[in-house]
Design a protein around this motif. Structure first.
Motif, PDB file in Angstrom:
ATOM      1  N   GLY A 257       0.787  -1.184  -0.083  1.00  0.00           N
ATOM      2  CA  GLY A 257      -0.007   0.098  -0.103  1.00  0.00           C
ATOM      3  C   GLY A 257       0.757   1.207   0.009  1.00  0.00           C
ATOM      4  O   GLY A 257       0.651   2.311   0.847  1.00  0.00           O
ATOM      5  N   ASP A 258       1.808   1.269  -1.044  1.00  0.00           N
ATOM      6  CA  ASP A 258       2.613   2.476  -0.931  1.00  0.00           C
ATOM      7  C   ASP A 258       2.492   3.195  -2.257  1.00  0.00           C
ATOM      8  O   ASP A 258       3.208   3.011  -3.181  1.00  0.00           O
ATOM      9  CB  ASP A 258       4.167   2.127  -0.800  1.00  0.00           C
ATOM     10  N   PRO A 259       1.515   4.216  -2.335  1.00  0.00           N
ATOM     11  CA  PRO A 259       1.115   5.102  -3.596  1.00  0.00           C
ATOM     12  C   PRO A 259       2.081   6.056  -3.988  1.00  0.00           C
ATOM     13  O   PRO A 259       2.158   6.376  -5.127  1.00  0.00           O
ATOM     14  CB  PRO A 259      -0.172   5.414  -3.129  1.00  0.00           C
ATOM     15  N   VAL A 260       3.064   6.300  -3.088  1.00  0.00           N
ATOM     16  CA  VAL A 260       3.897   7.658  -3.559  1.00  0.00           C
ATOM     17  C   VAL A 260       5.243   7.220  -3.901  1.00  0.00           C
ATOM     18  O   VAL A 260       5.419   7.905  -5.196  1.00  0.00           O
ATOM     19  CB  VAL A 260       4.137   8.322  -2.388  1.00  0.00           C
ATOM     20  N   ALA A 261       6.039   6.265  -3.791  1.00  0.00           N
ATOM     21  CA  ALA A 261       7.332   5.995  -4.045  1.00  0.00           C
ATOM     22  C   ALA A 261       7.119   5.391  -5.624  1.00  0.00           C
ATOM     23  O   ALA A 261       5.905   5.162  -6.229  1.00  0.00           O
ATOM     24  CB  ALA A 261       7.700   4.806  -3.380  1.00  0.00           C
ATOM     25  N   GLY A 262       8.288   5.306  -6.208  1.00  0.00           N
ATOM     26  CA  GLY A 262       8.167   4.923  -7.484  1.00  0.00           C
ATOM     27  C   GLY A 262       8.157   5.859  -8.727  1.00  0.00           C
ATOM     28  O   GLY A 262       8.117   5.791  -9.879  1.00  0.00           O
ATOM     29  N   PHE A 263       8.633   6.976  -8.522  1.00  0.00           N
ATOM     30  CA  PHE A 263       8.667   8.123  -9.333  1.00  0.00           C
ATOM     31  C   PHE A 263       9.935   7.866 -10.588  1.00  0.00           C
ATOM     32  O   PHE A 263       9.551   7.969 -11.702  1.00  0.00           O
ATOM     33  CB  PHE A 263       9.005   9.483  -8.564  1.00  0.00           C
TER      34      PHE A 263
END
Ligand code: UDP
Ligand code: MG
Length: 309
Positions: A257-263
């Motif tokens: 449930g980690d929606p912010v990381a991954g840019f």
């Protein structure tokens, strides 16, 4: 039996007279049964005036075809072949890098081996840099893999062709002409003869690395549609990979449930896919452009002056 010799000339003012004197000297009596076809490919120097002089003063059969501008060596070769009348036709450069003596050798090869329809000279030992040689090797590997033809590395336009081969070449109506491909495509039995390339008598080569690169790409596009297949396959591969990646992201998000990381991943993916898309559009565009030129059906060259006797 008449022999035609086609000589494309572009800015060869210091070479044409030397070439003429050399071929007359080398051919001797054979000159009576030879026609020289000089094609002045829109030279900006004194080439045409010098050819005119040769034409006026020569006792031999000479044709001078002069283009309205520079249309390129391919166009010059076509004009020469189309206007040749010989039973045998030879193509040779005007800069004396290819000695006319070799034409005599080619003729004796065809005489001794009637099963051959043409002789192509290839450079045994190339006088060029390692990098250029590497790229040329790559080009031949690629084009031979992508087409059903066998293009021999180092085989030049320096050839002797029987009339039936010339007729076959002239029957090909394409505007974007790639001689190396055309010579292979028409088939026939070709004898490959090694030859030693000389230094240019005068002037400079008209081929830069960039020109050669564009010429190589044109050659591949003219004789193979494999790049289009590769583009489609790349599309399929990318779809499969992105599907897998989507599953991974969904599962990862559901578990962690980690929606912010991954840019960084996102940025690289966008750049990568847009790069691939541009590349594919470019490949398709190249074929489209060639198609556009062929459809317009413009002549391959425009003749300004034609001296003939
Ligand atoms: N040539 C031509 N039109 C062109 C470029 C070259 O007719 O646009 C002729 C040139 O005059 C020469 C032959 O093609 O007779 C080979 O050209 P070049 O010597 O420059 O090529 P290289 O020998 O370096 O491959
Ligand atoms: Mg040359």
């Amino acid at each position: 039996m008449l022999l035609s010799v086609v000589i494309p000339c572009y800015n060869e003012e210091d070479n044409v007279e030397l070439f003429y004197d050399t071929i007359v000297h080398v051919f001797g009596n054979l000159m009576k049964d030879t026609e020289l076809i000089f094609v002045n490919d829109g030279s900006r120097d004194e080439t045409f005036r010098r050819l005119e002089n040769i034409y006026k003063n020569s006792p031999y059969q000479i044709k001078v075809i002069s283009f309205s501008r520079n249309f390129g060596k391919e166009a010059a070769l076509l004009a020469g072949l189309q206007n040749s009348e010989g039973d045998l036709v030879s193509i040779i450069d005007a800069d004396l890098q290819q000695r006319p003596e070799y034409i005599l050798e080619m003729m004796s090869i065809l005489n001794e081996h009637p099963e051959y329809d043409s002789v192509a000279a290839y450079q045994e030992e190339r006088k060029e840099g390692r990098i250029l040689s590497f790229f040329k090797n790559c080009f031949y590997k690629i084009i031979n893999k992508m087409t059903e033809m066998e293009m021999v590395r180092s085989a030049s336009d320096f050839r002797l062709l029987k009339r039936k081969v010339v007729d076959a070449i002239c029957s090909m109506p394409e505007k974007c002409r790639f001689s190396k491909g055309i010579f292979s495509w028409v088939g026939f039995n070709t004898f490959y003869m090694p030859y030693q390339v000389e230094e240019r008598a005068n002037g400079v080569s008209k081929w830069s690395f960039w020109k050669l690169f564009v010429y190589a790409i044109d050659g591949i596009v003219a004789f193979s549609t494999v790049p289009l297949t590769v583009v489609s396959l790349a599309g399929i591969l990318l779809c499969v990979l992105s599907g897998l990646f989507m599953v991974i992201i969904v599962v990862k998000t559901l578990i962690w449930g980690d929606p912010v990381a991954g840019f960084p991943t996102l940025a690289s993916l966008v750049l990568f896919t847009s790069g691939i898309q541009l590349l594919c559009t470019g490949v398709i565009g190249h074929y489209l452009a060639k198609n556009y030129i062929e459809t317009k059906d413009r002549p391959v060259y425009i003749v300004k002056d034609f001296l003939k006797k």
